[in-house]
Design an enzyme around this catalytic site. Structure first.
Site, short mmCIF file in Angstrom:
data_model
loop_
_atom_site.label_atom_id
_atom_site.label_comp_id
_atom_site.label_asym_id
_atom_site.label_seq_id
_atom_site.Cartn_x
_atom_site.Cartn_y
_atom_site.Cartn_z
N ARG A 44 0.80 -1.28 0.16
CA ARG A 44 0.06 -0.03 -0.03
C ARG A 44 0.91 1.27 0.11
O ARG A 44 1.77 1.15 0.69
CB ARG A 44 -0.92 -0.08 1.27
CG ARG A 44 -1.96 -1.16 1.11
CD ARG A 44 -2.78 -0.95 2.72
NE ARG A 44 -3.85 -2.23 2.73
CZ ARG A 44 -3.31 -3.46 3.01
NH1 ARG A 44 -2.30 -3.68 3.50
NH2 ARG A 44 -4.10 -4.29 3.17
N LYS A 73 -2.28 -1.53 7.61
CA LYS A 73 -3.27 -1.78 7.88
C LYS A 73 -3.60 -3.12 8.57
O LYS A 73 -4.70 -3.11 9.49
CB LYS A 73 -4.18 -1.97 6.56
CG LYS A 73 -5.79 -2.07 6.46
CD LYS A 73 -6.03 -2.26 5.01
CE LYS A 73 -7.91 -2.75 5.17
NZ LYS A 73 -8.39 -2.60 3.93
N ARG A 138 -0.91 -1.14 -6.22
CA ARG A 138 -1.20 -2.29 -5.41
C ARG A 138 -1.88 -3.26 -6.63
O ARG A 138 -1.76 -4.45 -6.56
CB ARG A 138 -1.97 -1.91 -4.24
CG ARG A 138 -2.05 -3.45 -3.49
CD ARG A 138 -2.48 -2.96 -2.08
NE ARG A 138 -3.27 -3.86 -1.23
CZ ARG A 138 -2.53 -4.52 -0.38
NH1 ARG A 138 -1.14 -4.80 -0.43
NH2 ARG A 138 -3.31 -5.62 0.20
N TYR A 170 -11.11 -6.83 -6.68
CA TYR A 170 -9.93 -5.80 -6.41
C TYR A 170 -9.07 -5.56 -7.45
O TYR A 170 -8.61 -4.46 -7.67
CB TYR A 170 -9.06 -6.40 -5.04
CG TYR A 170 -8.01 -5.23 -4.66
CD1 TYR A 170 -8.39 -3.97 -4.04
CD2 TYR A 170 -6.60 -5.44 -4.95
CE1 TYR A 170 -7.70 -3.12 -3.48
CE2 TYR A 170 -5.72 -4.34 -4.58
CZ TYR A 170 -6.14 -3.07 -3.71
OH TYR A 170 -5.14 -2.40 -3.45
#
Length: 189
Positions: A44, A73, A138, A170
Site C-alpha cells: 500500500r 492496515k 497495488r 480488487y
C-alpha cells in the site's frame, strides 16, 4: 459534490511505460521510484511512504533482496522481494540526503499519501492513463501477478484478502475478461 474515484490497475504495458516516462519527465525521480516499487511489491502507498533509505541500503550486501515490512492496515509482518527493481531503487536511495525513502521538501518527513496521489495523477494526465489513484500501484501488482501465475490463492495471501472473490474484484478481473478466457479454453484441445 465529492465522488469516489473508481481506481483501476494499469492493464496495458504501453500505459505502464507511459506512466514511468511521465513520472520521470513531469514529476521527479522520487515519484517514479514510488510507482515502480509499488507496482513491483504490491505494498500500500501508506506502507511505501514509511520506508527508509536505510532499509534499501542495508540490502546491498544481501544476496536475496528481501525486506521485512510491517503493514499498517493489517499490522502483519510481510517479507517483500524487491530484486526485480532493486538496482534502480538502490541508485536512487544511495544519493538521498533524507532518512526517508520518499522525502518531502517540507521538513524532515516523508511525503503524504495526498501528495503521492497528486503526483500519480499529474503523471497519469500526461500519460493519458485513466482511473489512477494510490491503490493503482497495488492493484497493478495484483493484476500482473495474476496474469503471470493464475494463482489467485497465493495472490490472496500476498494481499492479505479474506476471500479469493475479493482479490479478483480488487484487481479488476471482470466478467468480460473471464468470458474472453472461456472463448479460448477447451478441455479437449
Amino acid at each position: 459534490m465529492n465522488q469516489t474515484k473508481d481506481v483501476q490497475p494499469i492493464r496495458d504495458k504501453k500505459q505502464l511505460d507511459d506512466m514511468k516516462w511521465a513520472l520521470k519527465r513531469h514529476c521527479s525521480e522520487r515519484d517514479y521510484i514510488l510507482f515502480v516499487l509499488g507496482c513491483e511489491t504490491g505494498l500500500r502507498v501508506g506502507d511505501l511512504l514509511k520506508l527508509t533509505k536505510k532499509q534499501i541500503v542495508e540490502l546491498k550486501s544481501k544476496r536475496e533482496k528481501i525486506m521485512r515490512v510491517k503493514e499498517g492496515k493489517t499490522q502483519k509482518q510481510r517479507d517483500v522481494y524487491i530484486g526485480g527493481c532493486y538496482d534502480e531503487v538502490y541508485a536512487y536511495a544511495s544519493q538521498l540526503e533524507s532518512d526517508w525513502l520518499f522525502p518531502s521538501r517540507k521538513g524532515d518527513k516523508a511525503i503524504s499519501p495526498t501528495q503521492a496521489y497528486r503526483q500519480l495523477n499529474k503523471a497519469a494526465d500526461f500519460a493519458g492513463v485513466e482511473s489512477v489513484g494510490n491503490h493503482t500501484l497495488r492493484k497493478t501488482f495484483g493484476y500482473w501477478f495474476y496474469k503471470a501465475t493464475k494463482d489467485i490463492a497465493m495472490l490472496q495471501g500476498i494481499l492479505n484478502h479474506s476471500h479469493p472473490s475479493i482479490t479478483l474484484r480488487y484487481i479488476g478481473i471482470t466478467e468480460e475478461e473471464k468470458n474472453n478466457v472461456l472463448k479460448t479454453f477447451s478441455v479437449f484441445n
